[in-house]
Structure formats: C-alpha cells, structure tokens
Design an enzyme around this catalytic site. Structure first.
Site, PDB file in Angstrom:
ATOM      1  N   TYR A  95       0.840  -1.201   0.000  1.00  0.00           N
ATOM      2  CA  TYR A  95       0.000   0.000   0.000  1.00  0.00           C
ATOM      3  C   TYR A  95       0.880   1.258   0.000  1.00  0.00           C
ATOM      4  O   TYR A  95       0.677   2.185  -0.788  1.00  0.00           O
ATOM      5  CB  TYR A  95      -0.915  -0.030   1.220  1.00  0.00           C
ATOM      6  CG  TYR A  95      -1.961   1.054   1.281  1.00  0.00           C
ATOM      7  CD1 TYR A  95      -3.281   0.771   0.950  1.00  0.00           C
ATOM      8  CD2 TYR A  95      -1.654   2.348   1.681  1.00  0.00           C
ATOM      9  CE1 TYR A  95      -4.271   1.756   1.017  1.00  0.00           C
ATOM     10  CE2 TYR A  95      -2.615   3.338   1.751  1.00  0.00           C
ATOM     11  CZ  TYR A  95      -3.925   3.038   1.416  1.00  0.00           C
ATOM     12  OH  TYR A  95      -4.887   4.023   1.492  1.00  0.00           O
ATOM     13  N   CYS A  96       1.862   1.289   0.897  1.00  0.00           N
ATOM     14  CA  CYS A  96       2.748   2.455   0.991  1.00  0.00           C
ATOM     15  C   CYS A  96       3.642   2.571  -0.242  1.00  0.00           C
ATOM     16  O   CYS A  96       3.937   3.676  -0.702  1.00  0.00           O
ATOM     17  CB  CYS A  96       3.603   2.368   2.245  1.00  0.00           C
ATOM     18  SG  CYS A  96       2.675   2.451   3.791  1.00  0.00           S
ATOM     19  N   VAL A  97       4.099   1.439  -0.768  1.00  0.00           N
ATOM     20  CA  VAL A  97       4.914   1.463  -1.988  1.00  0.00           C
ATOM     21  C   VAL A  97       4.114   2.080  -3.130  1.00  0.00           C
ATOM     22  O   VAL A  97       4.615   2.931  -3.879  1.00  0.00           O
ATOM     23  CB  VAL A  97       5.406   0.047  -2.355  1.00  0.00           C
ATOM     24  CG1 VAL A  97       6.055   0.049  -3.736  1.00  0.00           C
ATOM     25  CG2 VAL A  97       6.402  -0.464  -1.314  1.00  0.00           C
TER      26      VAL A  97
END
Length: 351
Positions: A95-97
């Site tokens: 998700y953060c990537v």
C-alpha cells in the site's frame, strides 16, 4: 459537497478492524488533526482515519509524519518521497509502496518510480534518488552511511522513522494494495500517472513548519532521538510523539510484552525473523497466559507486520476489546521498532 462525502466514505471503508471517526462528527483533538490533514492533503486519508479511535496517537502520528515530510524545509519533496518509498519496500508494505511511487511519478520520473517500487534501487537513473532510496531501503540495519549532509539528517531520518512506523500500522489496518487489483503493467502506469497529476498541488506545496506541534504537550527529546536535535521543529515533533506513543503503550500493552519487544529489538539484525510465525509463538511462550495475545500482536507488528491477520487481532480483542486499545497496541509496537531504527541511523553515540 456530495462528492467529498462519497470520497470520505470510500476511504473510511478501506480501514479494517476499527471504526474510524467520521470527519463530520469529529470533535476535539481528532477534529484538529482532520482539519490540518484536509487542508494540506485535500482529504482525510486512510492512514489518518485509522488512528482516530486513539486521539493522542493520531496526533503523534500526524506530527511525526507531517513535520519532516510535508512541511516546507531544506530538503526537497522528491528526495523525501524517495526515502519514504525505500522504507516502504523494506517493510513489505505494498500500500505504501504504491502511494509513494505514485508521488515519484510526478516528482521524479516514471521509470525511477517503478524501479523503487520493484526494489531495483541500482537501476534508478537519478543519482540523488538512487542514493537516498538505497540508503532508506537499508537504514534499519544501521550499516549504511547516509548519502547526505548532516544538515539534512533531521528531515531524512525523520522520514525514515515516520515510515518505519507508518508502514507497520498500514500493514495491519489497510488493504494490501492501494491500486485496483488486476491492472496490467501498462494500466498501472496510466493509473499512477493520473493520480500523480491529481496529487501535484499537495506534493509541490510547502506548508509552514511547526503547525502540528500545538496538538500535544511539550516533551523532552530522548537521547536516542538525537537525530532530530539540530532542527527544533522536527525535534519538538519527535519528542511529543514519542511521549504520546509511550503513554499509549503503558495503557494498552502489558509491561511484560513491552519488555519482550524491547529485548528483541536490542538484538535485531534488521532481517525478517521468519519464515512464518513459529518464532513469535515461541517468544510469547514465556509470557503470562493473559499477555500472550498482546505479545503476539506486538511482536508481529514490530518485526513482520505483514503477518498480522484476523486471528491475531481477534486474539488481542478477546482480552482488550476496544478500538482504542487495538490502535494503541499496534501503534506502540510500530513506534518501538521505528524508534530503534532512528537510533541506528543516528549512530551508536545515542545509545
């Protein structure tokens, strides 16, 4: 107005395990953080929402992230987003990537953004992005020399600490991926390109430093947060946030579990402890029976947050059923690991 309410409802539904406070009903500290997030990010995004059942933790997260990453400072946003993406890769947080590679679509190049997302740091064309992303990818080991001047340390180590915290929390409370499932490589690029254009105004803004500091009381900067000391605003944010996370841990995480997590962090080599969760089950075996579910949640969050699942959360809830306690426990464990990473970035003198 209708579109804004629909968007808010959609992002709230991304949050699992807890019920976020809706923006329209927020009061007090939650409303203050929501207002800042809405003003500076144009939306109260899921990472903000998921913290809302524990207002001081919400404020701690917001200032720990806002002051080094979002506020206008010495280091440009492209460099900071490269650091955030590198840390997200290190923590296996898709998700953060997705989110921070989207930012790099606008701030750097598409090819460099995809190289970071694919963990191909050596393939990055921009030497600055390559250096800082590669450093961030390995910063938790404490073995990589920072590729930037000391004056940039408070911001860039601050981003590392914030995203070692955030990636762990996101892995617990948000979906595995930000982008729709099933997109082809070309479709993913088109989607990221479009979202990057939408984010451009917020990515290129430079909000004033220090706006978040009034959210929490003044606190002393711990020695192991010496990486922040040269910047009074980042130092103020770290000191206040660290204090709030410590208080949350004292409220929601048994002392035996906090001691176990800290002991294992002392000996952590920066590598995943797996495969699987057997190591965790063995580690909590020495805890009092009532503390084992909290121990399992805290250890997995700190060392392998991508392994936290419904069973782990349900076990914790059987002992501590409130949303507040769950957010506090996950936040404390994520913070404990991030704090250790910050200490390593600053070197052994801050031990």
């Amino acid at each position: 107005m209708v579109a804004a309410r629909v968007a808010s409802s959609v992002v709230r539904r991304q949050v699992r395990y807890v019920a976020p406070v809706p923006a329209g009903t927020a009061r007090g500290l939650v409303a203050e953080v929501y207002a800042q997030a809405q003003d500076e990010q144009k939306l109260v995004v899921p990472p903000v929402l998921l913290h809302s059942p524990a207002p001081p933790v919400l404020a701690a997260y917001w200032m720990l992230m806002r002051e080094p990453l979002i506020a206008g400072r010495v280091v440009d946003r492209r460099t900071k987003e490269a650091v955030a993406a590198g840390v997200s890769v290190a923590n296996t947080c898709p998700y953060c990537v997705d989110m921070h590679s989207i930012s790099l679509y606008d701030l750097a190049t598409e090819d460099d953004a995809e190289a970071v997302a694919d963990d191909r740091m050596a393939d990055l064309g921009d030497p600055v992005v390559r250096a800082v992303a590669g450093w961030a990818r390995q910063a938790h080991t404490g073995a990589v020399v920072p590729p930037f001047p000391a004056a940039h340390g408070p911001e860039l180590v601050g981003v590392v600490v914030a995203f070692h915290y955030l990636a762990r929390v996101v892995n617990v409370f948000l979906p595995d991926h930000l982008l729709p499932a099933g997109l082809s490589g070309a479709a993913r690029r088109r989607f990221k390109r479009a979202v990057g254009r939408l984010l451009r105004p917020t990515l290129r803004a430079a909000p004033r430093p220090g706006r978040s500091l009034a959210l929490l009381p003044v606190a002393a900067l711990p020695l192991d947060a010496g990486w922040a000391a040269a910047d009074p605003v980042v130092a103020g944010a770290a000191a206040r946030a660290y204090r709030a996370f410590d208080l949350a841990g004292a409220e929601a995480v048994p002392a035996s579990v906090r001691a176990l997590v800290r002991d294992r962090l002392d000996g952590w080599d920066g590598q995943p402890p797996g495969p699987g969760r057997r190591w965790c089950d063995e580690a909590v075996g020495g805890l009092p029976e009532r503390d084992r579910a909290a121990g399992r949640l805290a250890l997995l969050t700190a060392f392998a947050s991508y392994l936290v699942d419904d069973e782990v959360v349900a076990g914790f809830r059987r002992v501590e059923p409130t949303d507040r306690a769950l957010v506090q426990a996950v936040a404390w464990a994520a913070y404990a690991a991030a704090r250790e990473v910050g200490r390593r970035c600053a070197g052994p003198a801050t031990r």
